[in-house]
Design an enzyme around this catalytic site. Structure first.
Site, PDB file in Angstrom:
ATOM      1  N   LYS A  10       0.838  -1.190   0.000  1.00 35.86           N
ATOM      2  CA  LYS A  10       0.000   0.000   0.000  1.00 35.86           C
ATOM      3  C   LYS A  10       0.890   1.263   0.000  1.00 35.86           C
ATOM      4  O   LYS A  10       2.112   1.177   0.216  1.00 35.86           O
ATOM      5  CB  LYS A  10      -0.940  -0.045   1.208  1.00 35.86           C
ATOM      6  CG  LYS A  10      -1.889  -1.270   1.167  1.00 35.86           C
ATOM      7  CD  LYS A  10      -3.177  -1.066   1.968  1.00 35.86           C
ATOM      8  CE  LYS A  10      -3.126  -1.574   3.352  1.00 35.86           C
ATOM      9  NZ  LYS A  10      -4.460  -1.653   4.035  1.00 35.86           N
ATOM     10  N   TYR A  50     -12.314  -1.816  -2.497  1.00 38.41           N
ATOM     11  CA  TYR A  50     -12.791  -1.920  -1.110  1.00 38.41           C
ATOM     12  C   TYR A  50     -14.317  -1.836  -1.044  1.00 38.41           C
ATOM     13  O   TYR A  50     -14.865  -1.264  -0.095  1.00 38.41           O
ATOM     14  CB  TYR A  50     -12.158  -0.822  -0.253  1.00 38.41           C
ATOM     15  CG  TYR A  50     -10.733  -1.124   0.195  1.00 38.41           C
ATOM     16  CD1 TYR A  50     -10.390  -2.328   0.818  1.00 38.41           C
ATOM     17  CD2 TYR A  50      -9.720  -0.180   0.026  1.00 38.41           C
ATOM     18  CE1 TYR A  50      -9.102  -2.597   1.236  1.00 38.41           C
ATOM     19  CE2 TYR A  50      -8.417  -0.444   0.461  1.00 38.41           C
ATOM     20  CZ  TYR A  50      -8.117  -1.650   1.062  1.00 38.41           C
ATOM     21  OH  TYR A  50      -6.833  -1.920   1.497  1.00 38.41           O
ATOM     22  N   THR A  92      -5.198  -7.592  10.791  1.00 44.89           N
ATOM     23  CA  THR A  92      -5.469  -6.230  10.317  1.00 44.89           C
ATOM     24  C   THR A  92      -4.778  -5.178  11.192  1.00 44.89           C
ATOM     25  O   THR A  92      -4.259  -4.180  10.698  1.00 44.89           O
ATOM     26  CB  THR A  92      -6.992  -5.978  10.303  1.00 44.89           C
ATOM     27  OG1 THR A  92      -7.603  -7.007   9.527  1.00 44.89           O
ATOM     28  CG2 THR A  92      -7.336  -4.616   9.718  1.00 44.89           C
ATOM     29  N   ASN A 123      -1.322  -0.184   7.577  1.00 49.70           N
ATOM     30  CA  ASN A 123      -0.734  -1.495   7.876  1.00 49.70           C
ATOM     31  C   ASN A 123       0.047  -2.067   6.686  1.00 49.70           C
ATOM     32  O   ASN A 123       0.210  -3.279   6.571  1.00 49.70           O
ATOM     33  CB  ASN A 123      -1.806  -2.458   8.388  1.00 49.70           C
ATOM     34  CG  ASN A 123      -2.986  -2.563   7.440  1.00 49.70           C
ATOM     35  OD1 ASN A 123      -2.895  -2.104   6.295  1.00 49.70           O
ATOM     36  ND2 ASN A 123      -4.070  -3.166   7.886  1.00 49.70           N
ATOM     37  N   HIS A 126      -1.886  -5.105   1.581  1.00 51.34           N
ATOM     38  CA  HIS A 126      -3.191  -5.764   1.424  1.00 51.34           C
ATOM     39  C   HIS A 126      -2.944  -7.169   0.898  1.00 51.34           C
ATOM     40  O   HIS A 126      -2.058  -7.383   0.067  1.00 51.34           O
ATOM     41  CB  HIS A 126      -4.056  -5.006   0.398  1.00 51.34           C
ATOM     42  CG  HIS A 126      -5.233  -5.797  -0.064  1.00 51.34           C
ATOM     43  ND1 HIS A 126      -6.427  -5.847   0.632  1.00 51.34           N
ATOM     44  CD2 HIS A 126      -5.404  -6.632  -1.129  1.00 51.34           C
ATOM     45  CE1 HIS A 126      -7.272  -6.651   0.010  1.00 51.34           C
ATOM     46  NE2 HIS A 126      -6.677  -7.141  -1.066  1.00 51.34           N
ATOM     47  N   GLU A 137     -10.406 -10.166  -7.012  1.00 53.31           N
ATOM     48  CA  GLU A 137      -9.401  -9.095  -6.956  1.00 53.31           C
ATOM     49  C   GLU A 137      -8.365  -9.237  -8.070  1.00 53.31           C
ATOM     50  O   GLU A 137      -7.934  -8.249  -8.660  1.00 53.31           O
ATOM     51  CB  GLU A 137      -8.724  -9.081  -5.587  1.00 53.31           C
ATOM     52  CG  GLU A 137      -9.664  -8.579  -4.488  1.00 53.31           C
ATOM     53  CD  GLU A 137      -9.038  -8.521  -3.101  1.00 53.31           C
ATOM     54  OE1 GLU A 137      -9.691  -7.985  -2.193  1.00 53.31           O
ATOM     55  OE2 GLU A 137      -7.908  -9.029  -2.901  1.00 53.31           O
TER      56      GLU A 137
HETATM   57  P1  IDP Z   1      -7.461  -6.662   5.993  1.00 59.20           P
HETATM   58  O1  IDP Z   1      -6.636  -5.659   5.216  1.00 59.20           O
HETATM   59  O2  IDP Z   1      -6.675  -7.258   7.128  1.00 59.20           O
HETATM   60  O3  IDP Z   1      -8.114  -7.707   5.115  1.00 59.20           O
HETATM   61  P2  IDP Z   1     -10.085  -5.417   6.207  1.00 59.20           P
HETATM   62  O4  IDP Z   1     -11.046  -5.670   7.323  1.00 59.20           O
HETATM   63  O5  IDP Z   1     -10.399  -6.007   4.872  1.00 59.20           O
HETATM   64  O6  IDP Z   1      -8.641  -5.845   6.721  1.00 59.20           O
HETATM   65  O7  IDP Z   1      -9.963  -3.825   6.071  1.00 59.20           O
HETATM   66  C1  IDP Z   1      -9.306  -3.234   4.966  1.00 59.20           C
HETATM   67  C2  IDP Z   1      -8.367  -2.152   5.477  1.00 59.20           C
HETATM   68  O8  IDP Z   1      -9.134  -1.115   6.096  1.00 59.20           O
HETATM   69  C3  IDP Z   1      -7.403  -2.611   6.571  1.00 59.20           C
HETATM   70  O9  IDP Z   1      -6.224  -3.216   6.057  1.00 59.20           O
HETATM   71  C4  IDP Z   1      -7.112  -1.318   7.277  1.00 59.20           C
HETATM   72  O10 IDP Z   1      -6.152  -0.541   6.581  1.00 59.20           O
HETATM   73  C5  IDP Z   1      -8.442  -0.605   7.236  1.00 59.20           C
HETATM   74  N1  IDP Z   1      -9.294  -0.864   8.422  1.00 59.20           N
HETATM   75  C6  IDP Z   1     -10.003  -1.979   8.710  1.00 59.20           C
HETATM   76  N2  IDP Z   1     -10.700  -1.868   9.860  1.00 59.20           N
HETATM   77  C7  IDP Z   1     -10.433  -0.622  10.306  1.00 59.20           C
HETATM   78  C8  IDP Z   1     -10.862   0.121  11.470  1.00 59.20           C
HETATM   79  O11 IDP Z   1     -11.637  -0.338  12.323  1.00 59.20           O
HETATM   80  N3  IDP Z   1     -10.347   1.371  11.607  1.00 59.20           N
HETATM   81  C9  IDP Z   1      -9.516   1.950  10.704  1.00 59.20           C
HETATM   82  N4  IDP Z   1      -9.091   1.298   9.598  1.00 59.20           N
HETATM   83  C10 IDP Z   1      -9.540   0.036   9.404  1.00 59.20           C
HETATM   84 MG    MG Z   2      -9.660  -7.573   3.738  1.00 61.24          MG
END
Ligand code: IDP
Ligand code: MG
Length: 159
Positions: A10, A50, A92, A123, A126, A137
């Site tokens: 990212k 997303y 996550t 983080n 992805h 995807e």
């Molecule tokens: P993932 O990347 O581990 O699959 P997802 O739940 O698909 O996690 O969420 C996509 C991205 O959205 C996460 O990688 C993170 O950057 C962001 N994200 C997810 N949940 C939260 C939250 O509760 N607060 C802020 N950012 C979040």
């Molecule tokens: Mg995800």
């Protein structure tokens, strides 16, 4: 069992100069990169990628993060690639991702902090969450002629 999954370094990972480090994790475990490109996501494409998160409280922060610079997108092939890549990526939330995972080693954001500030968690990476997500995807991110079929040195030497 042989799967292809989508990995994105990212914008925060690209900006921190962690592209090589992240790619090498997947190469070292023996996964095969079958597609790779640098791409600057715009708001429309962010909503496609997303789509499951559009409307959530953190979506605007997430969209800001993913559109703030180019990403490096990779198609990664291997046995159980979806599950194994997620294991290497970590959870996550970097704060609770164990050492040894990419998110645990190189980031420290928490839900608590980011949600209180209304920002998305940075983080670094992805990775597709499951096989169905990986299929859709890869289709979204790569044209057929951007995906390459080739043998690794290990495959050539064992044939
Ligand atoms: P993932 O990347 O581990 O699959 P997802 O739940 O698909 O996690 O969420 C996509 C991205 O959205 C996460 O990688 C993170 O950057 C962001 N994200 C997810 N949940 C939260 C939250 O509760 N607060 C802020 N950012 C979040
Ligand atoms: Mg995800």
């Amino acid at each position: 069992m042989l799967e292809t999954t989508l990995v994105l370094v990212k914008p925060d990972g690209v900006q921190r100069g962690l592209v090589g480090e992240i790619i090498s994790r997947f190469e070292k475990i023996g996964m095969k990169i079958t597609g790779m490109k640098m791409f600057w996501v715009d708001k429309d494409f962010a909503k496609k990628h997303y789509s499951a998160h559009v409307g959530k409280s953190f979506y605007s922060g997430l969209e800001k993060n993913i559109t703030e610079g180019p990403v490096v997108a990779m198609a990664i092939e291997g046995l159980h690639a979806v599950e194994i890549v997620r294991k290497i990526v970590g959870g996550t939330e970097p704060r609770t991702s164990p050492p040894g995972t990419i998110r645990g080693d190189y980031s420290h954001h928490s839900y608590e902090y980011c949600n209180s500030k209304g920002i998305g968690i940075k983080n670094l990476i992805h990775a597709s969450g499951n096989i169905a997500e990986a299929k859709s995807e890869i289709k979204l991110w790569f044209k057929k002629d951007e995906l390459h079929s080739y043998k690794t040195v290990h495959e050539i030497h064992t044939m």
